[in-house]
Write an enzyme that holds these catalytic residues in place. Structure first.
Site, PDB file in Angstrom:
ATOM      1  N   GLY A 184       9.367   0.907   0.439  1.00  0.00           N
ATOM      2  CA  GLY A 184       8.688   0.316   1.600  1.00  0.00           C
ATOM      3  C   GLY A 184       9.128  -1.120   1.796  1.00  0.00           C
ATOM      4  O   GLY A 184       8.369  -1.951   2.290  1.00  0.00           O
TER       5      GLY A 184
ATOM      6  N   ASP B 236      12.334   8.865   1.592  1.00  0.00           N
ATOM      7  CA  ASP B 236      10.935   9.237   1.818  1.00  0.00           C
ATOM      8  C   ASP B 236      10.343   9.439   0.428  1.00  0.00           C
ATOM      9  O   ASP B 236      10.662  10.420  -0.255  1.00  0.00           O
ATOM     10  CB  ASP B 236      10.853  10.525   2.645  1.00  0.00           C
ATOM     11  CG  ASP B 236       9.411  11.000   2.826  1.00  0.00           C
ATOM     12  OD1 ASP B 236       8.494  10.404   2.223  1.00  0.00           O
ATOM     13  OD2 ASP B 236       9.221  11.973   3.572  1.00  0.00           O
ATOM     14  N   VAL B 237       9.474   8.513   0.000  1.00  0.00           N
ATOM     15  CA  VAL B 237       8.987   8.570  -1.383  1.00  0.00           C
ATOM     16  C   VAL B 237       8.167   9.827  -1.675  1.00  0.00           C
ATOM     17  O   VAL B 237       8.015  10.208  -2.835  1.00  0.00           O
ATOM     18  CB  VAL B 237       8.163   7.318  -1.776  1.00  0.00           C
ATOM     19  CG1 VAL B 237       9.017   6.063  -1.775  1.00  0.00           C
ATOM     20  CG2 VAL B 237       6.927   7.153  -0.903  1.00  0.00           C
TER      21      VAL B 237
ATOM     22  N   ASN C  61       5.729   0.199  -3.548  1.00  0.00           N
ATOM     23  CA  ASN C  61       4.966  -0.487  -2.493  1.00  0.00           C
ATOM     24  C   ASN C  61       4.748   0.378  -1.246  1.00  0.00           C
ATOM     25  O   ASN C  61       3.810   0.131  -0.494  1.00  0.00           O
ATOM     26  CB  ASN C  61       5.729  -1.777  -2.130  1.00  0.00           C
ATOM     27  CG  ASN C  61       5.277  -2.360  -0.817  1.00  0.00           C
ATOM     28  OD1 ASN C  61       4.271  -3.060  -0.743  1.00  0.00           O
ATOM     29  ND2 ASN C  61       6.004  -2.059   0.264  1.00  0.00           N
TER      30      ASN C  61
ATOM     31  N   SER D  99      -4.889  -1.247  -4.041  1.00  0.00           N
ATOM     32  CA  SER D  99      -5.646  -1.983  -3.010  1.00  0.00           C
ATOM     33  C   SER D  99      -7.067  -2.156  -3.517  1.00  0.00           C
ATOM     34  O   SER D  99      -7.590  -1.286  -4.234  1.00  0.00           O
ATOM     35  CB  SER D  99      -5.678  -1.183  -1.708  1.00  0.00           C
ATOM     36  OG  SER D  99      -6.662  -1.726  -0.829  1.00  0.00           O
TER      37      SER D  99
ATOM     38  N   TYR E   3      -7.135   7.007   1.935  1.00  0.00           N
ATOM     39  CA  TYR E   3      -6.453   5.798   1.448  1.00  0.00           C
ATOM     40  C   TYR E   3      -7.104   5.289   0.155  1.00  0.00           C
ATOM     41  O   TYR E   3      -6.423   4.989  -0.831  1.00  0.00           O
ATOM     42  CB  TYR E   3      -6.505   4.738   2.547  1.00  0.00           C
ATOM     43  CG  TYR E   3      -5.772   3.460   2.247  1.00  0.00           C
ATOM     44  CD1 TYR E   3      -4.381   3.401   2.336  1.00  0.00           C
ATOM     45  CD2 TYR E   3      -6.456   2.298   1.888  1.00  0.00           C
ATOM     46  CE1 TYR E   3      -3.706   2.213   2.072  1.00  0.00           C
ATOM     47  CE2 TYR E   3      -5.793   1.113   1.626  1.00  0.00           C
ATOM     48  CZ  TYR E   3      -4.412   1.079   1.723  1.00  0.00           C
ATOM     49  OH  TYR E   3      -3.744  -0.088   1.462  1.00  0.00           O
TER      50      TYR E   3
ATOM     51  N   ALA F 161      -8.925   6.925  -2.028  1.00  0.00           N
ATOM     52  CA  ALA F 161      -8.678   7.848  -3.145  1.00  0.00           C
ATOM     53  C   ALA F 161      -7.249   7.687  -3.664  1.00  0.00           C
ATOM     54  O   ALA F 161      -7.012   7.692  -4.878  1.00  0.00           O
ATOM     55  CB  ALA F 161      -8.928   9.291  -2.697  1.00  0.00           C
TER      56      ALA F 161
ATOM     57  N   LYS G 168      -5.417   5.002  -3.575  1.00  0.00           N
ATOM     58  CA  LYS G 168      -5.239   3.710  -4.253  1.00  0.00           C
ATOM     59  C   LYS G 168      -5.990   3.670  -5.588  1.00  0.00           C
ATOM     60  O   LYS G 168      -5.566   2.987  -6.522  1.00  0.00           O
ATOM     61  CB  LYS G 168      -5.687   2.574  -3.332  1.00  0.00           C
ATOM     62  CG  LYS G 168      -4.797   2.416  -2.086  1.00  0.00           C
ATOM     63  CD  LYS G 168      -3.356   2.101  -2.474  1.00  0.00           C
ATOM     64  CE  LYS G 168      -2.452   1.868  -1.287  1.00  0.00           C
ATOM     65  NZ  LYS G 168      -1.082   1.504  -1.659  1.00  0.00           N
TER      66      LYS G 168
ATOM     67  N   ILE H 113      -4.197  -8.509   3.717  1.00  0.00           N
ATOM     68  CA  ILE H 113      -2.925  -9.240   3.852  1.00  0.00           C
ATOM     69  C   ILE H 113      -2.404  -9.043   5.277  1.00  0.00           C
ATOM     70  O   ILE H 113      -2.429  -7.914   5.797  1.00  0.00           O
ATOM     71  CB  ILE H 113      -1.873  -8.709   2.841  1.00  0.00           C
ATOM     72  CG1 ILE H 113      -2.451  -8.654   1.404  1.00  0.00           C
ATOM     73  CG2 ILE H 113      -0.600  -9.554   2.895  1.00  0.00           C
ATOM     74  CD1 ILE H 113      -2.830  -9.976   0.781  1.00  0.00           C
TER      75      ILE H 113
HETATM   76  P1  NAP Z   1       3.501  -1.807   6.244  1.00  0.00           P
HETATM   77  O1  NAP Z   1       3.677  -3.094   6.993  1.00  0.00           O
HETATM   78  O2  NAP Z   1       3.073  -0.613   7.019  1.00  0.00           O
HETATM   79  O3  NAP Z   1       4.859  -1.482   5.455  1.00  0.00           O
HETATM   80  C1  NAP Z   1       5.006  -0.301   4.716  1.00  0.00           C
HETATM   81  C2  NAP Z   1       6.460   0.076   4.657  1.00  0.00           C
HETATM   82  O4  NAP Z   1       6.573   1.321   3.935  1.00  0.00           O
HETATM   83  C3  NAP Z   1       7.063   0.314   6.040  1.00  0.00           C
HETATM   84  O5  NAP Z   1       8.362  -0.223   6.119  1.00  0.00           O
HETATM   85  C4  NAP Z   1       7.080   1.844   6.122  1.00  0.00           C
HETATM   86  O6  NAP Z   1       8.047   2.358   7.007  1.00  0.00           O
HETATM   87  C5  NAP Z   1       7.380   2.207   4.693  1.00  0.00           C
HETATM   88  N1  NAP Z   1       7.054   3.616   4.419  1.00  0.00           N
HETATM   89  C6  NAP Z   1       6.054   4.351   4.968  1.00  0.00           C
HETATM   90  N2  NAP Z   1       6.083   5.606   4.496  1.00  0.00           N
HETATM   91  C7  NAP Z   1       7.124   5.664   3.632  1.00  0.00           C
HETATM   92  C8  NAP Z   1       7.676   6.710   2.847  1.00  0.00           C
HETATM   93  N3  NAP Z   1       7.166   7.952   2.870  1.00  0.00           N
HETATM   94  N4  NAP Z   1       8.753   6.444   2.078  1.00  0.00           N
HETATM   95  C9  NAP Z   1       9.294   5.213   2.065  1.00  0.00           C
HETATM   96  N5  NAP Z   1       8.831   4.185   2.801  1.00  0.00           N
HETATM   97  C10 NAP Z   1       7.742   4.402   3.581  1.00  0.00           C
HETATM   98  O7  NAP Z   1       2.446  -1.987   5.073  1.00  0.00           O
HETATM   99  P2  NAP Z   1       2.042  -3.297   4.209  1.00  0.00           P
HETATM  100  O8  NAP Z   1       0.804  -3.868   4.792  1.00  0.00           O
HETATM  101  O9  NAP Z   1       3.230  -4.155   3.988  1.00  0.00           O
HETATM  102  O10 NAP Z   1       1.605  -2.568   2.863  1.00  0.00           O
HETATM  103  C11 NAP Z   1       2.472  -2.398   1.755  1.00  0.00           C
HETATM  104  C12 NAP Z   1       1.669  -1.830   0.616  1.00  0.00           C
HETATM  105  O11 NAP Z   1       0.578  -2.686   0.308  1.00  0.00           O
HETATM  106  C13 NAP Z   1       1.046  -0.464   0.928  1.00  0.00           C
HETATM  107  O12 NAP Z   1       1.060   0.348  -0.224  1.00  0.00           O
HETATM  108  C14 NAP Z   1      -0.374  -0.812   1.299  1.00  0.00           C
HETATM  109  O13 NAP Z   1      -1.259   0.257   1.090  1.00  0.00           O
HETATM  110  C15 NAP Z   1      -0.629  -1.960   0.345  1.00  0.00           C
HETATM  111  N6  NAP Z   1      -1.722  -2.830   0.756  1.00  0.00           N
HETATM  112  C16 NAP Z   1      -1.676  -3.519   1.927  1.00  0.00           C
HETATM  113  C17 NAP Z   1      -2.736  -4.350   2.282  1.00  0.00           C
HETATM  114  C18 NAP Z   1      -2.749  -5.145   3.553  1.00  0.00           C
HETATM  115  O14 NAP Z   1      -3.774  -5.777   3.838  1.00  0.00           O
HETATM  116  N7  NAP Z   1      -1.668  -5.177   4.316  1.00  0.00           N
HETATM  117  C19 NAP Z   1      -3.848  -4.444   1.433  1.00  0.00           C
HETATM  118  C20 NAP Z   1      -3.867  -3.718   0.245  1.00  0.00           C
HETATM  119  C21 NAP Z   1      -2.793  -2.925  -0.090  1.00  0.00           C
HETATM  120  P3  NAP Z   1       7.590   2.689   8.538  1.00  0.00           P
HETATM  121  O15 NAP Z   1       7.060   1.431   9.114  1.00  0.00           O
HETATM  122  O16 NAP Z   1       8.811   3.181   9.197  1.00  0.00           O
HETATM  123  O17 NAP Z   1       6.527   3.741   8.397  1.00  0.00           O
END
Ligand code: NAP
Length: 246
Positions: free
Chosen positions: A12, A62-63, A89, A141, A154, A156, A158, A187
């Site tokens: 990601g 695709d993970v 990630n 998370s 989500y 479950a 995490k 974030i």
């Molecule tokens: P994001 O902006 O949506 O970025 C996620 C990235 O992962 C995107 O580039 C996405 O590609 C890619 N992705 C999605 N499905 C995938 C797959 N099957 N295989 C490989 N790559 C894939 O999310 P983020 O906010 O940066 O979050 C990153 C991580 O932090 C996630 O695990 C999220 O749950 C966690 N997190 C985020 C927050 C927050 O507040 N942002 C809080 C707690 C935890 P596409 O865009 O093309 O789908």
């Protein structure tokens, strides 16, 4: 702190927190395999790193697909000679109340967030075991600890990552591999940008430091866990949320 000579995989890595982690690890000297389902965004981040004088390669993966993650790790090991750091990630949301949640959305979120993390750990563990060293950092998370209305799938997934982290730490510790989770709060990334101003304000009042987090905040913690300075930490979930949940 240096990661000179280290080989890192960030899933990601094409945007948001993953992008910030990829840039940070590269700035400390690691060669970063930027792996994302979106090949273009992975390439853009790899180009950004190389333009800044760092080392990076883009991979499409695709993970949630076991074969693809095995192929990714094989390609990285062939290209770089091994893998020292894995950051799981990649993650998605498909929010809905339980009563309205289509079973496919439950399955998809579990498959990407939890099974995807398992797939990548499984693929990276073998090369790390033969090196007798490695760092695995899984992005959980705070929602996995407290739950959230509309996010049963989500939350479950995490929470599952925390249990997977503890188990992998137990299984791999004797081989010099640390496994930890990082649990961010709110974030500012593309994942959260669609939330209304009201939701943001509500969240901010619940944060002791009175600000939403930046992707770089998470990247700094991940870099520490990946570095020699984080050598004696394993099996832990570390919250990074400005003081929201403890
Ligand atoms: P994001 O902006 O949506 O970025 C996620 C990235 O992962 C995107 O580039 C996405 O590609 C890619 N992705 C999605 N499905 C995938 C797959 N099957 N295989 C490989 N790559 C894939 O999310 P983020 O906010 O940066 O979050 C990153 C991580 O932090 C996630 O695990 C999220 O749950 C966690 N997190 C985020 C927050 C927050 O507040 N942002 C809080 C707690 C935890 P596409 O865009 O093309 O789908």
């Amino acid at each position: 702190m240096t990661l000179e000579g280290k080989r890192a995989v960030v899933t990601g890595g094409g945007q948001g927190i993953g992008r910030a982690i990829a840039l940070k690890l590269a700035s400390l000297g690691a060669h970063v395999a930027v792996a994302d389902i979106n090949e273009k965004s992975a390439r853009d981040v790899a180009d950004e790193i190389t333009a800044a004088g760092g080392a990076a390669t883009a991979y499409r993966v695709d993970v949630s697909d076991h074969e693809e993650t095995a192929g990714l790790m094989k390609d990285v090991v062939e290209a770089l000679g091994g893998v020292d750091i894995l950051v799981n990630n990649a993650g998605i949301t498909r929010d809905n109340l339980i009563l309205r949640m289509p079973p496919e959305d439950w399955d998809l979120v579990l498959r990407v967030n939890l099974t995807g993390t398992f797939n990548c750990i499984r693929a990276a563990a073998r090369p790390m075991m033969s090196q007798r060293s490695g760092r695995i950092i899984n992005i959980s998370s705070i929602i996995g600890q407290v739950g959230n209305i509309g996010q049963a799938n989500y939350a479950a997934s995490k929470a599952g990552i925390v249990a997977l982290t503890k188990t992998a730490a137990r299984e791999l510790g004797a081989r010099g591999i640390t496994v930890n989770a990082v649990a961010p709060g709110f974030i500012e990334t593309p994942m959260t940008e669609s939330l209304s101003e009201k939701v943001r304000e509500d969240f901010t009042t619940k944060i002791l430091l009175r600000r939403l987090g930046a992707p770089e905040d998470v990247a700094n913690l991940v870099a520490f866990l990946a570095s020699d300075e984080g050598d004696y930490i394993t099996g832990q979930t570390i919250n990074i949320d400005g003081g929201m949940v403890w």
